[in-house]
Enzyme design. Structure first.
Site, short mmCIF file in Angstrom:
data_model
loop_
_atom_site.label_atom_id
_atom_site.label_comp_id
_atom_site.label_asym_id
_atom_site.label_seq_id
_atom_site.Cartn_x
_atom_site.Cartn_y
_atom_site.Cartn_z
N ASP A 187 -19.19 48.42 -113.32
CA ASP A 187 -18.16 47.38 -113.37
C ASP A 187 -17.32 47.50 -114.64
O ASP A 187 -17.81 47.95 -115.68
CB ASP A 187 -18.84 46.00 -113.28
N ASN A 228 -15.33 43.80 -101.83
CA ASN A 228 -14.15 44.50 -102.39
C ASN A 228 -13.07 44.77 -101.34
O ASN A 228 -11.92 45.06 -101.68
CB ASN A 228 -14.56 45.83 -103.06
N ILE A 285 -25.80 40.08 -109.91
CA ILE A 285 -26.16 41.21 -109.05
C ILE A 285 -25.06 41.52 -108.03
O ILE A 285 -25.02 42.61 -107.48
CB ILE A 285 -27.55 40.97 -108.41
C1 IPE Z 1 -19.41 44.79 -108.11
O1 IPE Z 1 -18.32 44.61 -108.95
C2 IPE Z 1 -19.08 45.83 -107.10
C3 IPE Z 1 -18.96 47.19 -107.62
C4 IPE Z 1 -19.22 47.56 -108.85
C5 IPE Z 1 -18.54 48.18 -106.68
P1 IPE Z 1 -17.25 43.45 -108.67
O2 IPE Z 1 -16.24 43.54 -109.76
O3 IPE Z 1 -16.75 43.51 -107.28
O4 IPE Z 1 -18.15 42.13 -108.81
P2 IPE Z 1 -17.77 40.63 -109.16
O5 IPE Z 1 -16.64 40.24 -108.26
O6 IPE Z 1 -17.34 40.60 -110.60
O7 IPE Z 1 -19.03 39.85 -108.95
C1 IPE Z 2 -15.62 48.21 -110.79
O1 IPE Z 2 -14.56 47.89 -111.62
C2 IPE Z 2 -15.20 49.13 -109.69
C3 IPE Z 2 -15.10 48.48 -108.37
C4 IPE Z 2 -15.48 47.27 -108.08
C5 IPE Z 2 -14.53 49.27 -107.30
P1 IPE Z 2 -13.63 46.65 -111.31
O2 IPE Z 2 -12.46 47.11 -110.53
O3 IPE Z 2 -14.38 45.53 -110.71
O4 IPE Z 2 -13.16 46.25 -112.79
P2 IPE Z 2 -12.99 44.80 -113.40
O5 IPE Z 2 -14.24 44.04 -113.13
O6 IPE Z 2 -11.80 44.21 -112.71
O7 IPE Z 2 -12.76 45.03 -114.86
MG MG Z 3 -15.39 43.98 -111.48
#
Ligand code: IPE
Ligand code: IPE
Ligand code: MG
Length: 254
Positions: free
Chosen positions: A21, A69, A196
């Site tokens: 993340d 996502n 999680i």
């Molecule tokens: C979790 O990250 C999913 C992945 C790393 C692919 P998100 O960025 O989607 O999670 P939330 O929304 O902060 O919980």
């Molecule tokens: C994690 O990075 C990758 C995916 C969920 C695909 P994010 O895209 O969630 O990055 P933040 O949380 O917005 O910084």
């Molecule tokens: Mg994220």
């Protein structure tokens, strides 16, 4: 005669799982578009796969795209899928040479046809890889996975192939996408979020958790080493007492 009772507490790290993340924030901090963060995130994946192999870890599960996502802007989803296709074509030969096996978990039916077929191809081609297993969680949600497993169980029961009274944790686990894979020993989440987010809900029941503020594109060998060092200090009890899980010399007369 003395019998050594093996300790469960210092279990070897066989399976590492990572919630990657912070790509978007990494880009934002630099005034770049989110996709630039995802590009750097792919670099981090390549780096960490090599490090895991070097550390003798056998399984690495990466949360790459969650069922939630799908709600992101179409443009970002398309960019992520493009990066996935690039990653697969750039790593395919290396995976074959290094005997790395690719597996995918999640509801793949929601992925586009080109993405599905690229995944199916690499999974098939690398299926004999025995050095290391890379598990990509794509279009993956723990609840969705458990729900799909429950439906399959119900279908088997209705068809008369399964006796519901015989169902237990082990036989239910076999219906999950991770069916034949070991459970994660350590689950890392980057970017400072302490949740999680629907990853490996069933499988992480006894995983150790490690949270770091480091954003995923900055996660490197040193950061991995810190997580592994912390894991080696953890005491895993699996619901038992210290006396049961500490190594001890048992005296017996037989
Ligand atoms: C979790 O990250 C999913 C992945 C790393 C692919 P998100 O960025 O989607 O999670 P939330 O929304 O902060 O919980
Ligand atoms: C994690 O990075 C990758 C995916 C969920 C695909 P994010 O895209 O969630 O990055 P933040 O949380 O917005 O910084
Ligand atoms: Mg994220």
């Amino acid at each position: 005669m003395s019998t050594f009772v093996q300790s469960a507490e210092k279990r070897h790290l066989e399976h590492l799982a990572i919630i990657m993340d912070g790509n978007g924030r990494w880009a934002k901090q630099r005034g770049l578009p989110r996709v630039a963060g995802h590009q750097q995130g792919v670099e981090a994946v390549t780096r960490i796969v090599d490090e895991c192999v070097r550390h003798g870890i056998r399984y690495l599960s990466l949360f790459a795209f969650s069922s939630e996502n799908w709600g992101r802007p179409r443009q970002e989803i398309d960019a992520l899928m493009g990066l996935l296709l690039q990653y697969l074509s750039s790593q395919r030969q290396k995976m074959l040479t290094e005997r790395i096996r690719l597996r995918v978990i999640g509801d793949l039916s929601r992925l586009s046809e080109p993405v599905q077929s690229a995944l199916v191809d690499v999974v098939r081609e690398t299926s004999q890889g025995q050095t290391f297993t890379l598990i990509l969680a794509l279009s993956y949600g723990g609840r969705d996975e458990i729900m799909r497993a429950a439906k399959q169980v119900a279908r088997h029961a209705l068809d008369g192939h399964l006796d519901i009274d015989q169902l237990d944790n082990k036989s239910f686990s076999a219906f999950l996408d991770t069916g034949d894979l070991p459970e994660p020993d350590l689950l890392i989440r980057t970017s400072g979020e302490v949740r999680i987010s629907n990853f490996l809900l069933w499988q992480a029941a006894y995983a150790e958790f490690y949270f770091t503020d480091v954003l995923w594109p900055d996660f490197d060998a040193v950061e991995l080493q810190k997580a592994l060092a912390e894991y080696s200090q953890r005491k895993r009890r699996f619901g038992l007492t210290d006396d049961q899980t500490e190594p001890q010399i048992k005296e017996s007369n037989d």
